[in-house]
Design a protein around this motif. Structure first.
Motif, PDB file in Angstrom:
ATOM      1  N   SER A 227      25.312  57.702 -80.359  1.00 27.27           N
ATOM      2  CA  SER A 227      24.028  57.567 -81.048  1.00 27.27           C
ATOM      3  C   SER A 227      24.178  57.898 -82.528  1.00 27.27           C
ATOM      4  N   ARG A 241      18.284  48.149 -93.953  1.00 23.22           N
ATOM      5  CA  ARG A 241      18.706  49.390 -93.290  1.00 23.22           C
ATOM      6  C   ARG A 241      19.716  50.124 -94.158  1.00 23.22           C
ATOM      7  N   PRO A 244      24.473  53.860 -91.211  1.00 23.76           N
ATOM      8  CA  PRO A 244      24.262  54.791 -90.092  1.00 23.76           C
ATOM      9  C   PRO A 244      25.063  56.077 -90.289  1.00 23.76           C
ATOM     10  N   GLU A 274      15.278  55.675 -87.528  1.00 24.07           N
ATOM     11  CA  GLU A 274      15.696  55.047 -86.275  1.00 24.07           C
ATOM     12  C   GLU A 274      16.878  55.794 -85.682  1.00 24.07           C
ATOM     13  N   GLN A 275      16.879  55.863 -84.342  1.00 26.65           N
ATOM     14  CA  GLN A 275      17.985  56.468 -83.606  1.00 26.65           C
ATOM     15  C   GLN A 275      18.524  55.444 -82.617  1.00 26.65           C
ATOM     16  N   GLY A 276      19.819  55.303 -82.589  1.00 34.11           N
ATOM     17  CA  GLY A 276      20.450  54.357 -81.683  1.00 34.11           C
ATOM     18  C   GLY A 276      21.790  53.921 -82.219  1.00 34.11           C
ATOM     19  N   ASN A 277      22.319  52.863 -81.631  1.00 32.54           N
ATOM     20  CA  ASN A 277      23.603  52.317 -82.061  1.00 32.54           C
ATOM     21  C   ASN A 277      23.347  51.219 -83.085  1.00 32.54           C
ATOM     22  N   SER A 278      23.926  51.347 -84.264  1.00 27.12           N
ATOM     23  CA  SER A 278      23.667  50.383 -85.333  1.00 27.12           C
ATOM     24  C   SER A 278      24.151  48.988 -84.986  1.00 27.12           C
ATOM     25  N   LYS A 282      19.008  47.656 -79.863  1.00 34.64           N
ATOM     26  CA  LYS A 282      18.167  48.657 -79.214  1.00 34.64           C
ATOM     27  C   LYS A 282      18.266  49.981 -79.967  1.00 34.64           C
ATOM     28  N   HIS A 283      17.125  50.422 -80.499  1.00 33.75           N
ATOM     29  CA  HIS A 283      17.063  51.718 -81.157  1.00 33.75           C
ATOM     30  C   HIS A 283      15.638  52.225 -81.062  1.00 33.75           C
ATOM     31  N   GLU A 284      15.494  53.498 -81.214  1.00 38.27           N
ATOM     32  CA  GLU A 284      14.206  54.161 -81.020  1.00 38.27           C
ATOM     33  C   GLU A 284      13.723  54.743 -82.341  1.00 38.27           C
TER      34      GLU A 284
END
Length: 789
Positions: A227, A241, A244, A274-278, A282-284
């Protein structure tokens, strides 16, 4: 067979000087009246303004009617819109009839009543064409008058119609909004608006800089090994963006995100953590905040904007989930706690008005002023453009017809001429004016086919197809001179370069003060911010695409709209796309640039090899003069440059710049190269097409790598002279340098230089065919190429 083997005649792509019948630079006499439109041929029109009517009764003798007015002059008919159930309609519409097409002596204006789908005549007004008055601006508009209608027998009726009828030219203020007779007879009323001439103004654009510094008190709900966190900024339809980072309570980015914003600043910048895989979609969202642009600091210099802390709110989906579970009180308490201990984001957000927002390619820019009005400077001159006519246009539509109109752009001002329907030799004769702030700018004129006048049977969206484009650089124009030429309209298509016709333009650049124009040559081309705080090439390319999209969206909302394909063609959006043809053209430009150096080298070689004894002896005496009288070096050099300028003055270019098909290598491009050039991103091809294209690029890249390797090898050999990579060679070079230092101590530079040049210019009988010792020595030096796999 003989006819098949005959070669097609070559197209003439040259510029042709013309002498149109315009008033510029001529003494007016006879019936020709002075006018501000002196760069175009005068075209006379009969104008009819239908204002309103009163006391109209229906053909069925009721108190109301469904009236409309029909203006008829011979075979040309113009019709107003229809009003429903009224006796006092107001139209305020203008109709224009070209004088050279008038064949009837009587103008007939009829008032009709639409009853059960048919027109019933309520009355008419007749005018003799020879009795219609002539109006010339700047006279005030002709006042409309009430005219009583009469029936077919000439009996006056009670109904009245307010009209004004006059003869005028294209300089009349009613001309742009008039319904032209040639258009009204071949198109439906809904599309007549697409045929009018209009002036558009580009929106004022600013750069929006979002400097994301850091975040504090980061609350991580879910944590995994892969993450990451990043900042996402959204303005309009564009999302950017940050890079990350690994999850930490206080992450630091210190990164700039650049947008293009448009006045008035009604939008809001939305930022989310945002949190997740760049690498995954899918990110939260961990937090979100909105910043209205009207509250953002505007700056015009390089002083950094003040940093602020922004509280990130919980995304809406959390509150929606609370409402579904009927736990409103608990959610409100939780929201208060989140605000009390919310994650904060530290940023510098500013609207940078010190930059010029580039929406065109840099080499074709028509405006270089900064975005902020506070930094604007007064103009230095006026550019006038007369769009006269076109000849030999190729038919665009399937029925061998072309509905042509022109678009010209300079600075923020766009102009669009009226559409000439069903003509391969349209005559516009429209003149436009721009204020000039920098002479080193370019005006772009293009011709399009109007695709909105006829409905497509296949249901496809109408498209305005391009016919050709002309660019004229103002700095190549002489002051106050009128340039009238036919410019070739060249359209590059997948089948090759095609000449679509020629357009006749009249251009004049005027300036009240030559000193102000010359002063601009000493100033930077772009505003100061571009040099104090420069943007990267990647940022400029991205921002240029953003600016082109915004300009296209704004102009497409005008009436009539400038469609997306028109704006993109004018702004040359595909200028940075890869093209084998453009690559060859750029290489040829470099070779042409280096041809002067090559010529000098050839001359030196001829002097050195005594190809011409007179030339060698003369050069040697000039060398002796420079050696023993060194004060003559700079005067001789500047005198030589002045002499070259004087020698080239009689042969100076006298024609404006235009599209050069040979310079563009459009005449030698193959079908495969053009197919690749017009291929969109991402490519529409697959399989064998892409494989062949990739193999060809690999071959070209291999040759480029070989050239790059040779350049690197030569540079590394020079570096290795003192690197002791080859100890014997370095020792020999050091002995040579020591000997040279001792000689220079005892002999002056003049003597050494004299001996060296005398040795180089020695007669051929004292020469050897093998390379010189320094060249042999350098070629034996080691390079890093030995270590390449």
């Amino acid at each position: 067979m003989a006819n098949q083997n005959q070669k097609k005649p070559q197209e003439d792509y040259s510029l042709k000087e013309t002498t149109p019948n315009i008033a510029a630079g001529r003494v007016m006499s006879g019936d020709r009246l002075p006018t501000a439109f002196d760069l175009v041929e005068q075209m006379h029109f009969l104008f009819v303004r239908v204002v309103k009517a009163r006391n109209l009764l229906s053909a069925t003798k009721s108190n109301t009617s469904n009236p409309n007015v029909e203006v008829k002059l011979g075979g040309f008919i113009g019709t107003t819109r229809i009003f429903q159930k009224t006796s006092n309609p107001e139209w305020n519409q203008v109709f224009a009839f070209a004088k050279d097409r008038i064949q009837e002596p009587v103008l007939e204006i009829m008032v009709n009543d639409k009853v059960n789908g048919t027109n019933e005549t309520l009355g008419r007004v007749l005018f003799s064409v020879s009795d219609i008055p002539m109006r010339v601006p700047p006279d005030s508009p002709l006042a409309p008058q009430w005219y009583r209608l009469e029936d077919k027998k000439g009996v006056k009726l009670k109904e009245e119609l307010m009209l004004s009828v006059w003869m005028g030219t294209q300089a009349d203020e009613a001309f742009p909004d008039a319904y032209h007779s040639d258009v009204a007879t071949s198109t439906i009323c809904d599309n007549i608006a697409y045929t009018r001439s209009k002036v558009y103004i580009s929106p004022r654009l600013w750069y929006l800089r979002v400097n994301v510094i850091q975040a504090q008190d980061l609350l991580v709900t879910k944590k995994s090994d892969n993450s990451e966190i990043f900042i996402q900024a959204i303005l309009g339809n564009l999302a950017l963006r940050s890079r990350p980072l690994k999850i930490s309570p206080n992450p630091v980015w210190n990164e700039d995100l650049m947008f293009v914003a448009v006045e008035p600043f009604d939008e809001s910048l939305v930022l989310s953590l945002e949190q997740g895989n760049s690498s995954s979609c899918k990110h939260e969202k961990m937090g979100i905040c909105a910043v209205p642009l009207k509250n953002v600091e505007q700056r015009i210099d390089a002083a950094p904007a003040s940093s602020k802390w922004y509280n990130l709110e919980q995304p809406k989906k959390v509150h929606e989930g609370c409402e579904k579970t009927n736990k409103v009180n608990e959610c409100q308490q939780e929201q208060k706690e989140q605000v009390k201990f919310s994650t904060k984001l530290n940023m510098r957000i500013s609207l940078d008005g010190g930059y010029h927002v580039l929406d065109e390619a840099t080499q074709y820019s028509s405006d270089l002023r900064p975005a902020s009005k506070k930094l604007s400077k007064p103009g230095i001159g006026v550019l006038e453009l007369g769009i006269l006519n076109a000849i030999g246009l190729s038919p665009i539509k399937k029925d061998n017809k072309t509905d042509a109109y022109c678009v010209a752009k300079y600075g923020p001002k766009w102009v669009r001429t009226r559409t000439i329907v069903d003509s391969l030799s349209p005559k516009w004769n429209e003149q436009y004016t721009w204020e000039v702030f920098d002479p080193c700018t370019v005006i772009t004129i293009a011709v399009f086919d109007n695709g909105h006048l006829r409905t497509e049977k296949n249901g496809e969206a109408p498209v305005d197809k391009k016919i050709g484009k002309v660019r004229i650089r103002l700095s190549t124009l002489e002051t106050d001179r009128v340039y009238t030429h036919f410019y070739p309209l060249i359209n590059l298509q997948p089948q090759g370069a095609i000449k679509m016709g020629e357009i006749q333009l009249a251009v004049r650049f005027s300036c009240p003060s030559l000193l102000n124009v010359l002063q601009t040559y000493t100033q930077p081309l772009l505003p100061k911010m571009h040099y104090v705080n420069p943007l990267s090439v990647f940022q400029l390319d991205s921002l240029r695409n953003q600016a082109a999209v915004i300009t296209s969206l704004r102009l497409s909302r005008a009436e009539p709209p400038l469609k997306r394909e028109v704006v993109e063609y004018m702004l040359d959006v595909r200028a940075n796309f890869w093209s084998m043809r453009k690559g060859r053209a750029q290489i040829q430009r470099i070779f042409s640039l280096l041809s002067g150096i090559v010529y000098v080298c050839k001359q030196l070689h001829e002097i050195r090899t005594w190809k011409s004894s007179v030339k060698t002896i003369t050069a040697y005496f000039i060398f002796l003069l420079v050696i023993f009288i060194p004060g003559t070096i700079l005067p001789l050099m500047f005198s030589l440059l002045v002499g070259i300028g004087i020698w080239r003055y009689p042969k100076r270019p006298r024609l404006p710049t235009h599209m050069d098909i040979k310079l563009s290598h459009a005449d030698t491009a193959t079908a495969e190269e053009l197919e690749e050039e017009f291929d969109p991103l991402p490519s529409k091809f697959s399989g064998e097409h892409l494989r062949n294209r990739y193999d060809r690029l690999r071959g070209i890249a291999g040759r480029l790598l070989a050239v790059m390797g040779d350049l690197a090898t030569q540079g590394e050999r020079i570096q290795s002279l003192l690197s002791w990579r080859d100890p014997r060679a370095t020792a020999l070079f050091m002995i040579f340098c020591l000997s040279g230092g001792i000689l220079c101590w005892f002999f002056t530079f003049k003597v050494i230089f004299f001996v060296q040049v005398t040795y180089l210019l020695r007669p051929p009988r004292f020469r050897f065919d093998i390379p010189a010792v320094p060249q042999n020595f350098l070629r034996r030096m080691p390079a890093k190429s030995d270590g390449l796999l």
